[in-house]
Design an enzyme around this catalytic site. Structure first.
Site, PDB file in Angstrom:
ATOM      1  N   LYS A  17       1.131   4.158  -2.938  1.00  0.00           N
ATOM      2  CA  LYS A  17       1.082   5.710  -2.715  1.00  0.00           C
ATOM      3  C   LYS A  17       2.344   6.384  -2.900  1.00  0.00           C
ATOM      4  CE  LYS A  17      -3.326   6.244  -1.728  1.00  0.00           C
ATOM      5  NZ  LYS A  17      -4.335   7.097  -2.455  1.00  0.00           N
ATOM      6  N   TYR A  27       0.620  -1.175   0.030  1.00  0.00           N
ATOM      7  CA  TYR A  27      -0.243  -0.158   0.003  1.00  0.00           C
ATOM      8  C   TYR A  27       0.885   1.259  -0.062  1.00  0.00           C
ATOM      9  CZ  TYR A  27      -2.849   3.746   1.847  1.00  0.00           C
ATOM     10  OH  TYR A  27      -3.627   5.132   1.936  1.00  0.00           O
TER      11      TYR A  27
END
Length: 304
Positions: A177, A173
């Site tokens: 990002k 994750y």
């Protein structure tokens, strides 16, 4: 913590991930300021419910539902093709959609062959945005990229970009990002160098307990802990949407700035403007992530 947005009548905004949570509140805010808002969603039923919720408070809101599944490159391409063929006037593009699979140790792969965080949070948005560049340049548009505090402490492993050797959901994750943030800063640099007229700003909503992200982790910790965290953090989606709304309407600058809550632990607080995290502002890594994305997309669509 309401804010006053400028009058956006006559302007069109596209907000990904607006069927619920923070994205819905971003769409609500832009529609409330008079913008025509395009809502591209993966689940049409949820999209229709979101539009109905916005119109409860703003019956005259101008909202249009479109289809978009960022985990499918053909879906991102189809939306871009449709908007280009219609010569849709895109004044604001908010890249808000994303997934967080914390608590799920299984590595998920899309039909296109990419790790799910990587494609949904970054590569799909890259494909959509670059395909829409003619429209964005024509309108001298604002692009708002929804980053995350995870990007501040994440780095890309260029030898294992998608966690094929070692998969960890938190790393996956954060890396997705970070890649998205690098893309945002590189887009700002390329726009300035090429006089494209496209301005880019980053936003981050802080910690937002009141959403449906990380379902596996939520199931594990239970409702009691979730409610306790929500009471402590006090950052409902309506407040978490404010950084993106400010980023969408703030005065343009040559480079990308980061808008986010100023409070400790990124809790509910006034929105502040600051420089992007170092992890996403390196120009060498920005150019590399752009080039890497182009190569991955070219390989995916290359004829057999």
């Amino acid at each position: 913590m309401p804010i006053a947005l400028p009058d956006l009548t006559g302007r069109t905004a596209v907000v990904t991930g607006a069927s619920d949570g923070v994205g819905l509140e971003i769409a609500r805010g832009l529609a409330g300021a008079g913008a025509d808002v395009v809502v591209p969603v993966r689940n049409r039923a949820k999209g229709e419910q979101a539009i109905a919720r916005i119109r409860e408070g703003r019956p005259d809101a101008r909202l249009t539902l479109r289809d978009l599944d960022l985990a499918r490159l053909d879906s991102a391409g189809a939306l871009a093709d449709a908007l280009r063929s219609e010569r849709m006037p895109v004044d604001i593009l908010v890249l808000n959609a994303g997934i967080v699979l914390l608590g799920d140790r299984q590595r998920h792969v899309t039909e296109d062959g990419f790790e799910l965080h990587f494609q949904t949070n970054f590569l799909g948005h890259f494909a959509l945005t670059t395909a829409l560049l003619p429209l964005l340049r024509e309108r001298r548009a604002r692009v708002v990229v929804q980053c995350s505090i995870a990007a501040a402490v994440s780095r890309l492993d260029w030898r294992d970009l998608q966690g094929e050797r070692r998969y960890r959901p938190l790393w996956a994750y954060g890396a997705s990002k970070a890649a998205l943030g690098l893309f945002a800063c590189e887009l700002a640099r390329r726009s300035a160098a090429g006089a494209w007229g496209v301005s880019v700003q980053l936003s981050q909503p802080g910690i937002v307990p009141g959403t449906a992200i990380a379902p596996a982790l939520r199931a594990r910790i239970g409702a009691g802990v979730q409610n306790a965290v929500a009471r402590l953090v006090r950052n409902p989606p309506a407040d978490a949407a404010l950084p993106a709304l400010v980023a969408a309407t703030a005065a343009a600058t040559p480079g990308a700035d980061l808008f986010g809550p100023s409070g400790s632990f990124h809790r509910r607080s006034a929105v502040t403007r600051r420089r992007p995290y170092r992890s996403v502002s390196d120009p060498v890594d920005g150019e590399r992530v752009w080039t890497t994305a182009e190569l991955l997309l070219a390989e995916r669509i290359r004829p057999a």
